[in-house]
Design a protein around this motif. Structure first.
Motif, PDB file in Angstrom:
ATOM      1  N   TYR A   1      -2.930 -38.334  26.198  1.00 39.37           N
ATOM      2  CA  TYR A   1      -2.672 -37.688  27.660  1.00 39.37           C
ATOM      3  C   TYR A   1      -1.978 -36.457  27.438  1.00 39.37           C
ATOM      4  CZ  TYR A   1      -1.020 -37.602  32.752  1.00 39.37           C
ATOM      5  OH  TYR A   1      -0.569 -36.915  33.667  1.00 39.37           O
TER       6      TYR A   1
ATOM      7  N   ALA B   1      -5.402 -34.188  26.812  1.00 42.78           N
ATOM      8  CA  ALA B   1      -6.285 -33.786  28.096  1.00 42.78           C
ATOM      9  C   ALA B   1      -5.055 -32.829  29.014  1.00 42.78           C
ATOM     10  CB  ALA B   1      -6.671 -35.116  28.697  1.00 42.78           C
TER      11      ALA B   1
ATOM     12  N   SER C   1      -6.252 -29.531  29.957  1.00 45.94           N
ATOM     13  CA  SER C   1      -6.844 -28.885  31.480  1.00 45.94           C
ATOM     14  C   SER C   1      -6.185 -28.104  31.555  1.00 45.94           C
ATOM     15  CB  SER C   1      -5.784 -30.216  32.690  1.00 45.94           C
ATOM     16  OG  SER C   1      -4.162 -30.292  32.129  1.00 45.94           O
TER      17      SER C   1
ATOM     18  N   VAL D   1      -9.103 -39.766  26.577  1.00 47.56           N
ATOM     19  CA  VAL D   1      -8.697 -38.334  27.425  1.00 47.56           C
ATOM     20  C   VAL D   1      -9.763 -36.846  28.388  1.00 47.56           C
ATOM     21  CG1 VAL D   1      -8.959 -36.018  25.819  1.00 47.56           C
ATOM     22  CG2 VAL D   1      -8.717 -37.716  24.371  1.00 47.56           C
TER      23      VAL D   1
ATOM     24  N   TYR E   1      -8.751 -35.957  31.754  1.00 45.78           N
ATOM     25  CA  TYR E   1      -9.723 -34.347  31.940  1.00 45.78           C
ATOM     26  C   TYR E   1      -9.186 -33.857  32.892  1.00 45.78           C
ATOM     27  CZ  TYR E   1     -11.248 -29.792  31.720  1.00 45.78           C
ATOM     28  OH  TYR E   1     -12.058 -29.236  31.735  1.00 45.78           O
TER      29      TYR E   1
END
Length: 308
Positions: A110, A113, A117, A192, A196
């Motif tokens: 997390y 990701a 982002s 991931v 994402y």
């Protein structure tokens, strides 16, 4: 102009959905026919009795003395799955290892990701490419490489010995820890990428609105970003947990004989014991378990993600 036909707005909105339904029809038919038929065959084999021969199971439909066709099926294999301690222990062990590996993947995946982002457009492309690089090589070769790294004469123990951190090689291989590490390494990209994808589409105005209403960075993250990304979290966790339950390569190469998992037991029943009905029953039970467990999670995740 007065006689021109103006298409109804609702019709125009439904058109893309109709096209999407038609485009989805061929793969749905493909899955229904081939996957559905395979599952029906496996379910039928699970109700038969094992025998020595080819195929190694009795026919599901047999002719009796009068020449009539009768159904030769029983639930003995399914009863053994829930009463034999060996199969129960393998299932519980697989659930524990899969849940632990999924949790570790979530804790590692997390933040990764989220960081991808928030990166710039060009850097995002590079980072996503780096996440998918392991898919370019064979999964089996990569697990073999970890086996070489973690053994008593491997690179990890050699470095620790050279640094004086240990006096004797550590037992890093052939235990549950090595299996969990191998699953995390192999399936982390599957967690991931869905997270994402969801985070990449989150409107920054939602977080800004929460900040304007007095929420701090952490509260805005927990109350806005996490609920909105919940569909990606659930999808990624399922993509890790489901194959991890039936994993065979990782426990075989990194776990050794001391690690009992459902996939290895299924392999032994198929190729060593030649008990195809038991292997088929294990497959059906695992499929039903996954379907029963994942459907409520998906519904809850997408409801909360859509209403957050």
């Amino acid at each position: 102009m007065d006689g021109a036909h103006i298409p109804d707005r609702g019709t125009r909105r439904r058109a893309p959905r109709d096209i999407g339904a038609w485009l989805a029809l061929p793969p749905l038919l493909w899955l229904s026919v081939f996957l559905g038929c395979a599952l029906l065959i496996v379910a039928g084999v699970s109700l038969t009795d094992p025998r020595i021969g080819i195929p190694p199971f009795a026919p599901l439909l047999q002719a009796d003395e009068a020449g009539a066709t009768v159904l030769n099926a029983d639930l003995e294999r399914y009863i053994r799955l829930f009463t034999d301690s060996y199969y129960v222990a393998s299932l519980l062990s697989s659930l524990r290892i899969a849940a632990t590996a999924t949790l570790v993947c979530l804790l590692l995946g997390y933040p990764l990701a989220y960081a991808i982002s928030k990166a710039g457009p060009r850097l995002q492309i590079v980072l996503v490419l780096l996440v998918t690089v392991p898919f370019w090589t064979s999964f089996l070769i990569r697990i073999y490489a970890w086996s070489a790294l973690l053994n008593s004469n491997g690179l990890v123990n050699q470095v620790l010995l050279a640094l004086g951190l240990i006096e004797t090689p550590l037992p890093l291989l052939y235990n549950e820890g090595a299996v969990i590490m191998g699953i995390v390494y192999g399936y982390l990209p599957f967690l991931v990428l869905p997270i994402y994808t969801v985070l990449h589409r989150v409107d920054p105005a939602l977080v800004e609105a929460a900040r304007d209403l007095g929420a701090g960075p952490w509260r805005a993250f927990l109350r806005v970003t996490v609920p909105v990304s919940l569909p990606g979290i659930v999808t990624g966790c399922l993509l890790v947990a489901v194959p991890a339950l039936g994993e065979f390569v990782v426990p075989e190469l990194l776990g050794g004989s001391s690690t009992l998992m459902f996939g290895r037991v299924l392999w032994d029943e198929t190729f060593h014991n030649r008990d195809w009905p038991m292997a088929a029953a294990m497959t059906v039970m695992l499929l039903v378990l996954v379907l029963v467990a994942t459907r409520p999670l998906q519904r809850l995740a997408f409801q909360r993600g859509g209403t957050a």
